[in-house]
Design an enzyme around this catalytic site. Structure first.
Site, mmCIF file in Angstrom:
data_model
loop_
_atom_site.group_PDB
_atom_site.id
_atom_site.type_symbol
_atom_site.label_atom_id
_atom_site.label_comp_id
_atom_site.label_asym_id
_atom_site.label_seq_id
_atom_site.Cartn_x
_atom_site.Cartn_y
_atom_site.Cartn_z
ATOM 1 N N GLY A 134 0.849 -1.191 0.000
ATOM 2 C CA GLY A 134 0.000 0.000 0.000
ATOM 3 C C GLY A 134 0.881 1.237 0.000
ATOM 4 O O GLY A 134 1.843 1.336 -0.773
ATOM 5 N N PRO A 135 0.624 2.188 0.892
ATOM 6 C CA PRO A 135 1.445 3.399 0.935
ATOM 7 C C PRO A 135 2.709 3.248 1.795
ATOM 8 O O PRO A 135 3.496 4.185 1.922
ATOM 9 C CB PRO A 135 0.499 4.425 1.562
ATOM 10 C CG PRO A 135 -0.378 3.612 2.468
ATOM 11 C CD PRO A 135 -0.547 2.265 1.789
ATOM 12 N N HIS A 180 16.901 -7.246 -4.103
ATOM 13 C CA HIS A 180 16.081 -6.518 -5.077
ATOM 14 C C HIS A 180 16.987 -5.860 -6.130
ATOM 15 O O HIS A 180 17.059 -4.643 -6.248
ATOM 16 C CB HIS A 180 15.230 -5.464 -4.360
ATOM 17 C CG HIS A 180 13.758 -5.638 -4.564
ATOM 18 N ND1 HIS A 180 13.108 -6.785 -4.196
ATOM 19 C CD2 HIS A 180 12.808 -4.826 -5.113
ATOM 20 C CE1 HIS A 180 11.821 -6.673 -4.485
ATOM 21 N NE2 HIS A 180 11.615 -5.500 -5.052
ATOM 22 N N ASP A 184 12.811 -3.170 -11.589
ATOM 23 C CA ASP A 184 11.474 -3.772 -11.599
ATOM 24 C C ASP A 184 11.619 -5.215 -12.072
ATOM 25 O O ASP A 184 12.631 -5.583 -12.677
ATOM 26 C CB ASP A 184 10.542 -2.988 -12.534
ATOM 27 C CG ASP A 184 9.072 -3.331 -12.305
ATOM 28 O OD1 ASP A 184 8.769 -4.028 -11.313
ATOM 29 O OD2 ASP A 184 8.231 -2.911 -13.125
ATOM 30 N N ASN A 186 11.605 -7.914 -10.025
ATOM 31 C CA ASN A 186 12.327 -8.760 -9.068
ATOM 32 C C ASN A 186 11.519 -9.979 -8.630
ATOM 33 O O ASN A 186 12.069 -11.072 -8.483
ATOM 34 C CB ASN A 186 12.729 -7.930 -7.845
ATOM 35 C CG ASN A 186 13.757 -6.873 -8.189
ATOM 36 O OD1 ASN A 186 14.915 -7.175 -8.413
ATOM 37 N ND2 ASN A 186 13.324 -5.616 -8.243
ATOM 38 N N GLY A 187 10.222 -9.787 -8.412
ATOM 39 C CA GLY A 187 9.397 -10.905 -7.969
ATOM 40 C C GLY A 187 9.347 -12.017 -8.998
ATOM 41 O O GLY A 187 9.587 -13.182 -8.684
ATOM 42 N N ARG A 188 9.029 -11.661 -10.235
ATOM 43 C CA ARG A 188 8.917 -12.690 -11.270
ATOM 44 C C ARG A 188 10.279 -13.332 -11.562
ATOM 45 O O ARG A 188 10.353 -14.518 -11.877
ATOM 46 C CB ARG A 188 8.266 -12.118 -12.534
ATOM 47 C CG ARG A 188 9.025 -11.034 -13.256
ATOM 48 C CD ARG A 188 8.152 -10.228 -14.213
ATOM 49 N NE ARG A 188 7.379 -9.215 -13.480
ATOM 50 C CZ ARG A 188 6.634 -8.282 -14.083
ATOM 51 N NH1 ARG A 188 6.546 -8.253 -15.395
ATOM 52 N NH2 ARG A 188 5.976 -7.402 -13.376
ATOM 53 N N GLY A 190 12.779 -13.721 -9.307
ATOM 54 C CA GLY A 190 13.105 -14.605 -8.187
ATOM 55 C C GLY A 190 12.393 -15.936 -8.298
ATOM 56 O O GLY A 190 12.983 -17.000 -8.050
ATOM 57 N N ARG A 191 11.127 -15.893 -8.688
ATOM 58 C CA ARG A 191 10.359 -17.128 -8.827
ATOM 59 C C ARG A 191 10.854 -17.949 -10.019
ATOM 60 O O ARG A 191 10.941 -19.181 -9.951
ATOM 61 C CB ARG A 191 8.868 -16.799 -8.948
ATOM 62 C CG ARG A 191 8.286 -16.208 -7.668
ATOM 63 C CD ARG A 191 6.786 -15.996 -7.769
ATOM 64 N NE ARG A 191 6.418 -14.933 -8.698
ATOM 65 C CZ ARG A 191 6.360 -13.644 -8.380
ATOM 66 N NH1 ARG A 191 6.679 -13.249 -7.157
ATOM 67 N NH2 ARG A 191 5.992 -12.749 -9.284
#
Length: 337
Positions: A134-135, A180, A184, A186-188, A190-191
């Site tokens: 969120g914020p 990280h 941009d 990083n999530g995909r 890492g998986r």
């Protein structure tokens, strides 16, 4: 590069249990996969993998839309989301070519995965980055100037670690997300890289939709990352990922073909060693010999769930029946479900 680098993790009883269960399930699934898995099933799992990994990052395309893009069809959707899917499809096409221990391959994978989406595709970030909920900033990644050294240390650890691949891949995944390294994606990444490490251990992981299960437990995924950071020990994240991997292995087991009928299933569940027709019929409390042969015995023999002990003399009075490896696999999978 520090030769002493050691990611902070401890081996908990839960981790040991998960590794054992997954290893057993992988062995069973490998046998079934060699017998029955099809190109169609691999394609379906690849679509689920891509859809799941991108959905975690906010992509709204469905499995049907991802399949349509794979087939070269036009899809009405936000252009960026379509580009994300096309990039992911292109990246997973190269899956078998990459070495999980090669940093240059990781950079190349990121270039393909993020092409046309960010300016720094294929290179480590040059600025600060944080993980937002969120914020709120829930994790501030290390400064950009430390990223090359940290990633070098991480790859060196992966190459020299004697940790089981199930554990090592989860540790790498967590450390990657902590560093990280990219602006941009990083999530995909890492998986993707955890799946790549696992696939070098056993090739069936190239076809398992682990990311789809992570998407279904997205809040737990982020909670495990955050808890590991707070504890300075990534065992919570390892435990979470091993749970997802085990579920993926079990739920991705191909259906035995043809399907097991209720009657054959009942027969398999009462079998114990070599047994006569009469003994089996008595255990099932069936009076009609003709019906037993037609609905239980013959289908189980035809589908190779059981076998005769004297196959060249089917009518021998000494004939006995025993369960086959295929039948044992069905029983084991049934218990786990």
């Amino acid at each position: 590069m520090s030769q002493q680098y050691q990611p902070p993790f401890s081996i908990t009883p839960a981790i040991v249990t998960h590794v054992g269960k997954i290893s057993e399930a992988v062995g069973r699934l490998t046998i079934l996969r060699e017998q029955t898995i099809s190109l169609r099933l691999r394609r379906i799992n690849r679509v689920r993998t891509i859809r799941g990994s991108l959905a975690i990052e906010g992509n709204t395309l469905t499995e049907a839309q991802v399949t349509a893009i794979l087939d070269g069809k036009r899809v009405i959707a936000p252009p960026r989301e379509v580009q994300e899917v096309r990039n992911a499809l292109a990246a997973y096409e190269r899956f078998d070519d990459w070495n999980p221990g090669a940093e240059k391959d990781l950079l190349e994978a990121h270039r393909i995965l993020m092409s046309g989406l960010i300016d720094e595709a294929g290179t480590y970030r040059h600025g600060g980055v944080g993980v937002m909920e969120g914020p709120h900033v829930i994790h501030m990644a290390p400064p950009a100037d430390r990223v090359p050294a940290l990633m070098g240390d991480l790859f060196h650890w992966l190459a020299t670690s004697d940790a089981h691949p199930l554990i090592a891949s989860s540790v790498f995944h967590y450390e990657f997300e902590f560093i990280h390294p990219f602006a941009d994606g990083n999530g995909r990444m890492g998986r993707l890289w955890q799946s790549l490490v696992l696939a070098r251990w056993n090739t069936l992981f190239a076809d398992l939709p682990v990311e789809n299960l992570v998407f279904e437990h997205q809040s737990e995924y982020y909670q495990a990352l955050q808890e590991s950071t707070q504890k300075t020990d990534c065992s919570p994240f390892i435990e979470f990922m091993l749970t997802m991997i085990f579920d993926a292995v079990v739920t991705s087991a191909p259906q035995v073909t043809p399907p097991v009928t209720p009657q054959v299933g009942q027969l398999l569940m009462v079998m114990d060693g070599e047994m006569s027709r009469e003994a089996l019929q008595d255990l099932l409390r069936l009076q009609d010999r003709k019906s037993f042969r037609a609905r239980y015995l013959r289908p189980a023999l035809a589908d190779e769930f059981i076998e005769m002990t004297i196959p060249d003399k089917p009518n021998s009075p000494l004939q006995r029946y025993q369960i086959t490896e295929k039948g044992r696999q069905w029983l084991q999978l049934r218990r786990e479900r």
